[in-house]
Scaffold this active site. Structure first.
Site, mmCIF file in Angstrom:
data_model
loop_
_atom_site.group_PDB
_atom_site.id
_atom_site.type_symbol
_atom_site.label_atom_id
_atom_site.label_comp_id
_atom_site.label_asym_id
_atom_site.label_seq_id
_atom_site.Cartn_x
_atom_site.Cartn_y
_atom_site.Cartn_z
ATOM 1 N N SER A 82 -80.312 -24.606 -38.157
ATOM 2 C CA SER A 82 -79.178 -23.687 -38.076
ATOM 3 C C SER A 82 -78.601 -23.901 -36.614
ATOM 4 C CB SER A 82 -79.452 -22.338 -38.559
ATOM 5 O OG SER A 82 -80.254 -21.807 -37.595
ATOM 6 N N LYS B 62 -80.727 -17.149 -33.158
ATOM 7 C CA LYS B 62 -79.408 -17.304 -33.183
ATOM 8 C C LYS B 62 -78.672 -17.105 -31.759
ATOM 9 C CE LYS B 62 -79.759 -17.674 -37.793
ATOM 10 N NZ LYS B 62 -79.455 -18.992 -38.511
#
Length: 282
Positions: free
Chosen positions: A42, A119
């Site tokens: 990701s 993230k």
């Protein structure tokens, strides 16, 4: 000293050494740095599957999430930070706390699952976040985008989980070149970082066009750099995303890659990516 007493003394000294080492390691992990392996794609190509880094827990101060977690599925051990320090959960403040900055790469506890995620910090409290035609909008202004060719990787199983990458050039088959558009994105505070676009016909429309997300007070909006292949704040935590992330769930900031392996095991030395050792995270 008799031989028996000497043996007992030696055993006792060994036990003390092991206990001291465990206490030092526990304090190091609890208060300073936490090891973290990258399990998914990701955050490509900022972070690749198999990158190993230490999370700087001092960057934002300490909350219940700063306590260590111990997960060893093979022997059924699953002790989370909440099990150790859940009594402190729900506090509005952090010990020696400071605010995350836009563009930081952040490790945090998933609001409902309790797993550690990583993230990029995109939205601060009060921000309005939106995607329009694949371009990030912050408070009504589009970020600066620069094209940078393609990110190309081999289509194969990656890391211990054996995941295969998403490709914008379709089903290339095992061993083929998997391509994604690579761009640089510059955030309002000047942080410049790479992002990837994997597909233009994405069945999840929020990746290219979305509604407006208004970040609540005390919470944050985080996104993966691999924009079409990231479950992040664009999706609620109950729907395979993470939703808004409270400050207390943030563990720390990732600053530098220490080690990296492209194989299914870190012991496969022929798969080590020496060019990523000690690489700063941008």
């Amino acid at each position: 000293m008799s031989e028996e007493k000497g043996l007992l003394h030696g055993v006792w000294e060994t036990v003390k050494t092991v206990v001291y080492a465990l206490l030092i390691a526990g304090a190091f992990r609890t208060f300073l740095f936490q090891p973290f392996w990258i399990p998914s794609g990701s955050m490509k190509d900022t972070l690749l599957i198999g990158d190993f880094l230490f999370v700087n827990k001092m960057a934002y101060g300490y909350s219940y999430a700063s306590c260590p977690s111990i997960r060893i599925p093979a022997v059924g051990i699953d002790i989370s930070a909440e099990d150790f320090c859940g009594v402190f959960k729900g506090s509005d403040s952090r010990l020696f706390g400071s605010e995350p900055e836009r563009g930081d790469v952040v490790v945090f506890r998933h609001p409902t699952r309790g797993d550690d995620f990583i993230k990029r910090m995109i939205g601060l409290p009060g921000d309005r976040i939106q995607m329009i035609d694949g371009v990030l909008q912050i408070n009504g202004e589009a970020v600066i985008i620069e094209e940078d060719g393609f990110f190309i990787e081999t289509y194969e199983q990656q890391g211990p989980l054996g995941n295969t990458p998403m490709c914008m050039n379709g089903s290339v088959g095992i061993g083929g070149d998997c391509m994604k558009e690579r761009m640089y994105e510059t955030l309002p505070n000047g942080v410049r970082h790479a992002i990837l676009n994997a597909r233009d016909d994405n069945p999840r429309p929020f990746t290219d066009n979305s509604g407006v997300y208004v970040v609540p007070e005390g919470e944050y909006f985080l996104m993966g750099d691999n924009r079409d292949n990231s479950g992040d704040s664009r999706v609620p935590a109950t729907q395979r995303g993470v939703g808004f992330v409270p400050l207390e769930d943030i563990v720390g900031r990732a600053d530098r890659i220490m080690f990296s392996s492209a194989g299914r095991s870190m012991f496969a030395f022929w798969t080590w990516r020496s060019d990523r050792f000690f690489k700063a995270i941008e």
